[in-house]
Write an enzyme that holds these catalytic residues in place. Structure first.
Site, short mmCIF file in Angstrom:
data_model
loop_
_atom_site.label_atom_id
_atom_site.label_comp_id
_atom_site.label_asym_id
_atom_site.label_seq_id
_atom_site.Cartn_x
_atom_site.Cartn_y
_atom_site.Cartn_z
N GLU A 168 0.83 -1.20 0.00
CA GLU A 168 0.00 0.00 0.00
C GLU A 168 0.87 1.25 0.00
O GLU A 168 0.63 2.20 -0.74
CB GLU A 168 -0.92 -0.02 1.21
CG GLU A 168 -1.87 1.16 1.28
CD GLU A 168 -2.76 1.12 2.51
OE1 GLU A 168 -3.53 2.09 2.71
OE2 GLU A 168 -2.68 0.15 3.28
N GLY A 169 1.90 1.25 0.83
CA GLY A 169 2.80 2.40 0.88
C GLY A 169 3.59 2.56 -0.40
O GLY A 169 3.76 3.68 -0.90
#
Length: 418
Positions: A168-169
């Site tokens: 996600e990051g």
């Protein structure tokens, strides 16, 4: 013996037709050029199933791509009605049904002929990660329910998956660089006193909701089924201390280039972009104009100290998220200052943004950019074309050719004998 008048006219018309036809052919062959027709457009759809809500994004890019990656732009953003899909743990069917409204809007945006080739993904983040840890069976039921609904759509559903935090990051990092052109303590009796909620706040919550609070770092006991009454105390100092317990700062003592939990991190330098919940929280608090750190800190603490009734009356219609902005603001300060090491001098390097270049900032665009690298590019179609003047001349000579041929035929039919 000389030619008759009919033969002379017939011969002249045939000669004119031959000259005109040959001229037309020369114009077509000599003046025509190869022209690349505009590339078609491809589409992709990504559901961002977060902890508090779900959003659907539709992206589009030219079919011929650039450097083997789609030049992606956002075509549609739709926020799903209701909470995140993890909230439907006890009613998984409702999780799937909640997606239909945005699905209909997205399907209407994409040409019908391209629906079958349009990929659709669903990525679940924090809420489903937490549910998977608490009750993996319920998490599987929710994923199965949303997959049934999405699998019956006319698009190419590729599956629903749990997105790891690091992914996600990483995809969020890709997104922002792409769009910028850069690449608790419980009292023995009575209600649970909660420092992260405003004084005067009073609510009865299910245990699961309580243990999702950023102020609670322990795992909910499995035998905890009775609802708890929570009373806010509006104490930002105590709330910050509770938030600090989420991080292991002691593991970095004596180490250089360490953030927390013993994780390596180089010193912060250059511009930074904070989005998603960072932006939503600071936007609510009117702190997205690069105010100094002192202003941000004072604003958040002052907001946390306001009585709940005053907060409710000041922000009508925003009850859904209102109680959590205090905890979220203090969490962001703790993470950025004590976790990542921002200081009063480097605070101004952080820009809180919800969009860049007309595109929502989040992990979904980075995900789609990665996906388009796996979709074969289509070669642009070629067509032989001429300039307008040559085209007009060609039409004129075609008309002359046809007229001469028709004239010769008419001479033969109307005057078959001398």
């Amino acid at each position: 013996m000389g030619l008759s008048w009919k033969e002379k006219v017939f011969t002249a018309l045939l000669a004119a037709a031959a000259v005109s036809g040959l001229t037309t052919l020369v114009l077509i062959l000599v003046e025509a050029t190869n022209v690349l027709l505009p590339a078609g457009t491809k589409f992709g759809m990504v559901f961002d199933a977060g902890s508090s809500h779900t959003s659907l994004f539709v992206y589009q890019w030219p079919a011929d791509k650039e450097n083997n990656t789609g030049v992606v732009s956002q075509a549609l953003a739709c926020q799903v009605e209701g909470p995140g899909i993890s909230s439907y743990a006890t009613d998984p069917t409702a999780a799937g049904e909640s997606l239909r409204g945005c699905l209909e809007k997205a399907l209407a945006r994409i040409p019908e002929a391209q629906l079958r080739e349009t990929p659709l993904f669903l990525g679940a983040t924090a809420g489903m990660r937490l549910l998977s840890q608490k009750n993996s069976s319920q998490a599987r039921d929710v994923f199965a329910a949303v997959s049934r609904v999405l699998g019956r759509t006319p698009v190419d559903f590729q599956g629903a998956e749990l997105l790891a935090g690091r992914d996600e990051g990483a995809f969020g990092w890709i997104t922002i660089n792409y769009v910028l052109g850069m690449l608790v303590e419980r009292s023995p009796a009575g209600p649970l006193r909660h420092p992260c909620y405003h004084s005067g706040y009073w609510a009865t919550l299910a245990p699961g909701a309580l243990y999702e609070s950023p102020c609670v770092h322990s795992t909910a006991p499995r035998n905890l089924t009775q609802n708890l009454t929570v009373e806010g105390t509006g104490d930002p100092g105590a709330c910050t201390e509770a938030i600090r317990e989420l991080f292991n700062f002691s593991s970095c003592k004596g180490q250089v280039d360490c953030a927390f939990d013993g994780v390596y991190q180089p010193p912060v330098r250059g511009p930074f972009y904070a989005f998603s919940n960072f932006y939503y929280t600071f936007h609510f608090l009117n702190l997205t104009s690069r105010q100094p750190l002192g202003t941000a800190n004072a604003t958040i603490w002052e907001f946390c100290r306001r009585p709940w009734k005053l907060v409710e009356n000041s922000y009508p219609g925003q009850e859904r998220w209102l109680r959590d902005y205090c905890a979220s603001g203090l969490y962001i300060l703790t993470l950025l200052l004590e976790g990542y090491g921002f200081s009063e001098e480097t605070w101004s390097n952080i820009e809180f943004r919800g969009q860049a270049g007309g595109t929502d900032i989040g992990w979904t665009l980075g995900y789609m950019l990665n996906l388009t690298g796996l979709i074969p590019a289509e070669a642009p179609a070629q067509w032989r074309a001429q300039s307008y003047g040559v085209w007009v001349a060609g039409v004129v000579f075609v008309v002359l050719t046809l007229s001469a041929i028709l004239g010769a035929v008419a001479v033969q039919l109307l005057w078959p004998h001398d």
